[in-house]
Design a protein around this motif. Structure first.
Motif, PDB file in Angstrom:
ATOM      1  N   ALA A 250      -2.220  -7.979  15.019  1.00 45.61           N
ATOM      2  CA  ALA A 250      -2.054  -7.580  13.549  1.00 45.61           C
ATOM      3  C   ALA A 250      -1.116  -6.677  13.656  1.00 45.61           C
ATOM      4  O   ALA A 250      -1.222  -5.364  14.397  1.00 45.61           O
ATOM      5  CB  ALA A 250      -3.283  -7.133  13.171  1.00 45.61           C
ATOM      6  N   ILE A 251      -0.222  -6.613  12.770  1.00 45.54           N
ATOM      7  CA  ILE A 251       0.798  -5.450  12.739  1.00 45.54           C
ATOM      8  C   ILE A 251       0.792  -4.910  11.089  1.00 45.54           C
ATOM      9  O   ILE A 251       0.465  -5.643  10.196  1.00 45.54           O
ATOM     10  CB  ILE A 251       2.382  -6.140  12.576  1.00 45.54           C
ATOM     11  CG1 ILE A 251       2.610  -6.893  13.920  1.00 45.54           C
ATOM     12  CG2 ILE A 251       3.570  -5.289  12.312  1.00 45.54           C
ATOM     13  CD1 ILE A 251       3.726  -7.946  14.116  1.00 45.54           C
ATOM     14  N   CYS A 252       0.718  -3.609  10.886  1.00 40.70           N
ATOM     15  CA  CYS A 252       0.916  -2.979  10.071  1.00 40.70           C
ATOM     16  C   CYS A 252       2.078  -2.147   9.645  1.00 40.70           C
ATOM     17  O   CYS A 252       2.588  -1.401  10.529  1.00 40.70           O
ATOM     18  CB  CYS A 252      -0.355  -1.966   9.676  1.00 40.70           C
ATOM     19  SG  CYS A 252      -0.268  -1.105   8.218  1.00 40.70           S
ATOM     20  N   VAL A 253       2.650  -2.442   8.633  1.00 42.51           N
ATOM     21  CA  VAL A 253       3.977  -1.936   8.305  1.00 42.51           C
ATOM     22  C   VAL A 253       3.802  -0.728   7.185  1.00 42.51           C
ATOM     23  O   VAL A 253       3.273  -0.847   6.102  1.00 42.51           O
ATOM     24  CB  VAL A 253       5.097  -2.840   7.456  1.00 42.51           C
ATOM     25  CG1 VAL A 253       6.395  -1.939   7.066  1.00 42.51           C
ATOM     26  CG2 VAL A 253       5.370  -3.702   8.436  1.00 42.51           C
ATOM     27  N   TRP A 254       4.011   0.481   7.703  1.00 40.50           N
ATOM     28  CA  TRP A 254       3.788   1.570   6.973  1.00 40.50           C
ATOM     29  C   TRP A 254       4.882   2.301   6.262  1.00 40.50           C
ATOM     30  O   TRP A 254       5.851   2.948   6.866  1.00 40.50           O
ATOM     31  CB  TRP A 254       2.884   2.845   7.833  1.00 40.50           C
ATOM     32  CG  TRP A 254       2.619   3.814   7.116  1.00 40.50           C
ATOM     33  CD1 TRP A 254       3.460   4.713   6.331  1.00 40.50           C
ATOM     34  CD2 TRP A 254       1.139   4.315   7.005  1.00 40.50           C
ATOM     35  NE1 TRP A 254       2.473   5.821   5.955  1.00 40.50           N
ATOM     36  CE2 TRP A 254       1.087   5.659   6.333  1.00 40.50           C
ATOM     37  CE3 TRP A 254      -0.019   3.833   7.668  1.00 40.50           C
ATOM     38  CZ2 TRP A 254      -0.060   6.053   6.115  1.00 40.50           C
ATOM     39  CZ3 TRP A 254      -1.000   4.538   7.433  1.00 40.50           C
ATOM     40  CH2 TRP A 254      -1.279   5.601   6.718  1.00 40.50           C
ATOM     41  N   GLY A 255       5.118   2.226   4.859  1.00 40.41           N
ATOM     42  CA  GLY A 255       6.079   2.542   4.275  1.00 40.41           C
ATOM     43  C   GLY A 255       6.168   3.966   3.525  1.00 40.41           C
ATOM     44  O   GLY A 255       5.276   4.728   4.007  1.00 40.41           O
ATOM     45  N   ASP A 256       7.059   3.926   2.628  1.00 41.55           N
ATOM     46  CA  ASP A 256       7.041   5.236   1.667  1.00 41.55           C
ATOM     47  C   ASP A 256       7.212   4.673   0.353  1.00 41.55           C
ATOM     48  O   ASP A 256       7.480   3.773   0.148  1.00 41.55           O
ATOM     49  CB  ASP A 256       8.034   6.062   1.867  1.00 41.55           C
ATOM     50  CG  ASP A 256       8.150   7.507   1.340  1.00 41.55           C
ATOM     51  OD1 ASP A 256       7.143   7.938   1.236  1.00 41.55           O
ATOM     52  OD2 ASP A 256       9.249   8.344   1.365  1.00 41.55           O
ATOM     53  N   PHE A 257       6.520   5.653  -0.524  1.00 42.26           N
ATOM     54  CA  PHE A 257       6.559   5.248  -1.887  1.00 42.26           C
ATOM     55  C   PHE A 257       7.615   5.390  -2.799  1.00 42.26           C
ATOM     56  O   PHE A 257       7.813   4.897  -4.078  1.00 42.26           O
ATOM     57  CB  PHE A 257       5.369   5.979  -2.622  1.00 42.26           C
ATOM     58  CG  PHE A 257       5.428   7.659  -2.521  1.00 42.26           C
ATOM     59  CD1 PHE A 257       6.443   8.122  -3.253  1.00 42.26           C
ATOM     60  CD2 PHE A 257       4.630   8.230  -1.731  1.00 42.26           C
ATOM     61  CE1 PHE A 257       6.641   9.654  -3.064  1.00 42.26           C
ATOM     62  CE2 PHE A 257       4.671   9.530  -1.491  1.00 42.26           C
ATOM     63  CZ  PHE A 257       5.900  10.447  -2.117  1.00 42.26           C
ATOM     64  N   ASP A 258       8.549   5.839  -2.258  1.00 39.69           N
ATOM     65  CA  ASP A 258      10.116   5.805  -3.035  1.00 39.69           C
ATOM     66  C   ASP A 258      10.721   4.505  -2.866  1.00 39.69           C
ATOM     67  O   ASP A 258      10.172   3.401  -2.294  1.00 39.69           O
ATOM     68  CB  ASP A 258      10.990   6.839  -2.577  1.00 39.69           C
ATOM     69  CG  ASP A 258      11.356   6.841  -1.013  1.00 39.69           C
ATOM     70  OD1 ASP A 258      11.306   5.758  -0.590  1.00 39.69           O
ATOM     71  OD2 ASP A 258      12.031   7.829  -0.409  1.00 39.69           O
ATOM     72  N   ALA A 259      11.833   4.512  -3.881  1.00 39.96           N
ATOM     73  CA  ALA A 259      12.463   2.966  -4.015  1.00 39.96           C
ATOM     74  C   ALA A 259      12.950   2.675  -2.344  1.00 39.96           C
ATOM     75  O   ALA A 259      12.667   1.462  -2.161  1.00 39.96           O
ATOM     76  CB  ALA A 259      13.756   3.197  -4.693  1.00 39.96           C
ATOM     77  N   ASP A 260      13.549   3.412  -1.709  1.00 41.15           N
ATOM     78  CA  ASP A 260      14.018   3.294  -0.289  1.00 41.15           C
ATOM     79  C   ASP A 260      12.977   2.635   0.382  1.00 41.15           C
ATOM     80  O   ASP A 260      13.182   1.613   1.301  1.00 41.15           O
ATOM     81  CB  ASP A 260      14.835   4.210   0.539  1.00 41.15           C
ATOM     82  CG  ASP A 260      15.646   3.976   1.598  1.00 41.15           C
ATOM     83  OD1 ASP A 260      15.765   2.799   1.686  1.00 41.15           O
ATOM     84  OD2 ASP A 260      15.731   4.832   2.508  1.00 41.15           O
TER      85      ASP A 260
END
Length: 182
Positions: free
Chosen positions: A54-64
């Motif tokens: 299982a992979i979790c991609v942890w992003g950011d809340f801005d457009a980028d």
């Protein structure tokens, strides 16, 4: 002449540079593997896909961060990965990788965390993931802190010389180069 002056100000000083920028047939993109750590990140992700981890991609809340997360999650889905994602809620979590939500993601079964547009200063999160025996890969584009987190690998174009064509990629550009490599 006007276009030439504008492009000269942007660093396109030679005729070859101008031609490569204006003519897509002459453009030769730099490989993503020029970014230190990107090949290692791709290898670890490919291993996770093969093992159905299982992979979790942890992003950011801005457009980028949102576009970077989308690029990587869609790529992983297309490759048959077991993938989820986490984008922090700005009002509650703020920027970065916070331990309480990272703990929830790991408790839900994530065996590999891959950040997008964040993580280059996530020392505590990388240490926590290591403590939980979960590999933590950072893909980011922000300036490098004095010390780097103890992650499985770090892929940040700021590790390149400033004149390198990938040195100023946005987070989504790093995600795209990782997707290309995958």
């Amino acid at each position: 002449p006007l276009v030439r002056r504008i492009l000269n100000r942007k660093g396109f000083s030679t005729t070859d540079d101008l031609d490569a920028f204006l003519n897509p047939h002459l453009y030769k993109p730099a490989p993503g593997t020029d970014i230190p750590g990107l090949a290692s990140a791709a290898d670890r992700i490919e291993t996770a896909i093969k093992r159905q981890q299982a992979i979790c991609v942890w992003g950011d809340f801005d457009a980028d961060g949102q576009t970077a997360t989308t690029v990587l999650v869609q790529t992983l889905h297309a490759l048959g990965a077991q993938v989820t994602y986490h984008i922090p809620v700005r009002a509650v979590e703020s920027h970065g990788v916070n331990i309480p939500n990272l703990a929830k993601v790991i408790d839900q079964g994530a065996q590999l965390i891959v950040t997008c547009d964040t993580g280059i200063s996530a020392h505590d999160a990388a240490d926590y993931a290591r403590y939980r025996k979960v590999d933590f890969i950072v893909t980011d584009h922000h300036d490098l802190p004095e010390s780097l987190p103890n992650a499985f690998t770090l892929a940040d174009p700021k590790m390149l010389p400033p004149e390198h064509p990938l040195a100023n990629l946005a987070g989504v550009g790093v995600a795209f180069k990782l997707a290309e490599e995958l």
